[in-house]
Scaffold this motif. Structure first.
Motif, PDB file in Angstrom:
ATOM      1  N   GLU A 176      -8.219   4.211   4.623  1.00 62.61           N
ATOM      2  CA  GLU A 176      -7.534   3.776   3.225  1.00 62.61           C
ATOM      3  C   GLU A 176      -8.383   2.859   2.227  1.00 62.61           C
ATOM      4  O   GLU A 176      -8.416   3.278   1.373  1.00 62.61           O
ATOM      5  N   TYR A 227       0.800  -1.327   0.055  1.00 60.54           N
ATOM      6  CA  TYR A 227       0.165   0.288   0.071  1.00 60.54           C
ATOM      7  C   TYR A 227       1.096   1.649   0.000  1.00 60.54           C
ATOM      8  O   TYR A 227       0.589   1.759  -0.550  1.00 60.54           O
ATOM      9  N   LEU A 228       2.000   1.214   0.894  1.00 65.11           N
ATOM     10  CA  LEU A 228       2.732   1.934   0.585  1.00 65.11           C
ATOM     11  C   LEU A 228       3.663   2.687  -0.393  1.00 65.11           C
ATOM     12  O   LEU A 228       4.484   3.436  -0.206  1.00 65.11           O
ATOM     13  N   LYS A 283       2.035   7.079   7.046  1.00 62.34           N
ATOM     14  CA  LYS A 283       1.483   7.517   5.537  1.00 62.34           C
ATOM     15  C   LYS A 283       2.534   8.676   5.307  1.00 62.34           C
ATOM     16  O   LYS A 283       2.823   8.524   3.524  1.00 62.34           O
TER      17      LYS A 283
END
Length: 198
Positions: free
Chosen positions: A91, A8-9, A185
């Motif tokens: 998210e 995701y990052l 994030k």
């Protein structure tokens, strides 16, 4: 952090994603055998891990596991953070959004299959077949991940106590995640921006 968070990052950047996901399977100077964008993904992975390990909320979360698991406390926290991310509606607004992200991640990794290290290639089919990234959403998926961790680790003989701690301290651990992840994030986005400007 664990697989879902590292994916995701990577902020939907394919080469960055591949590097971020394979970092733990590439040792030392082998990093420089890969294209620059994948190297940047590996660098991002390492920065994420350092930030995570040193963050005050991760330190707090590890305290629940440290008496029983000592140096492995952080590994269990990394896995359970993926559970809270998979259920984080800030998210992933829906289960479908999470699953769509997971499928795009697998497809991106498959597109780079010729570049991925053998040890990761041995893991990827199982990850995709059993949709590990999506199944972190469920407690059963976390239990399986804990079991897998205990099998791979040299000095772990069980993970049942860790899973019990996860359930008993669920609210406190979620609070740790809730305070930690927005900061991670932002840090990851800033770090990737710096990497892309070097």
């Amino acid at each position: 952090m664990n697989f879902l968070a590292h994916a995701y990052l990577s902020f939907n950047k394919p080469g960055i994603l591949s590097g971020n996901m394979i970092n733990d399977y590439v040792k030392g100077k082998k990093k420089f055998d890969y294209p620059l964008v994948i190297q940047k993904g590996m660098s991002l992975h390492r920065e994420i891990d350092t930030f995570t390990d040193q963050h005050r909320m991760t330190v707090r979360a590890k305290q629940f596991f440290r008496p029983q698991y000592r140096l492995y406390a952080g590994a269990f926290v990394d896995v359970l953070y993926d559970h809270f991310l998979a259920n984080d509606t800030r998210e992933f607004s829906t289960e479908e959004a999470l699953n769509s992200f997971c499928q795009l991640t697998y497809a991106s990794l498959q597109a780079d299959v010729d570049l991925l290290p053998l040890k990761f290639l041995q893991v990827l089919p199982h990850m995709q077949l059993h949709n590990w990234l999506y199944n972190y959403r469920f407690k059963e998926g976390i239990e399986k991940s804990f079991i897998g961790l205990s099998r791979r680790a040299a000095y772990l003989s069980e993970s049942a106590i860790a899973f019990a701690i996860f359930n008993e301290q669920y609210e406190e651990l979620q609070n740790c995640y809730n305070e930690f992840f927005p900061e991670l994030k932002q840090f990851a986005a800033d770090t990737l921006n710096k990497l892309n400007n070097t």
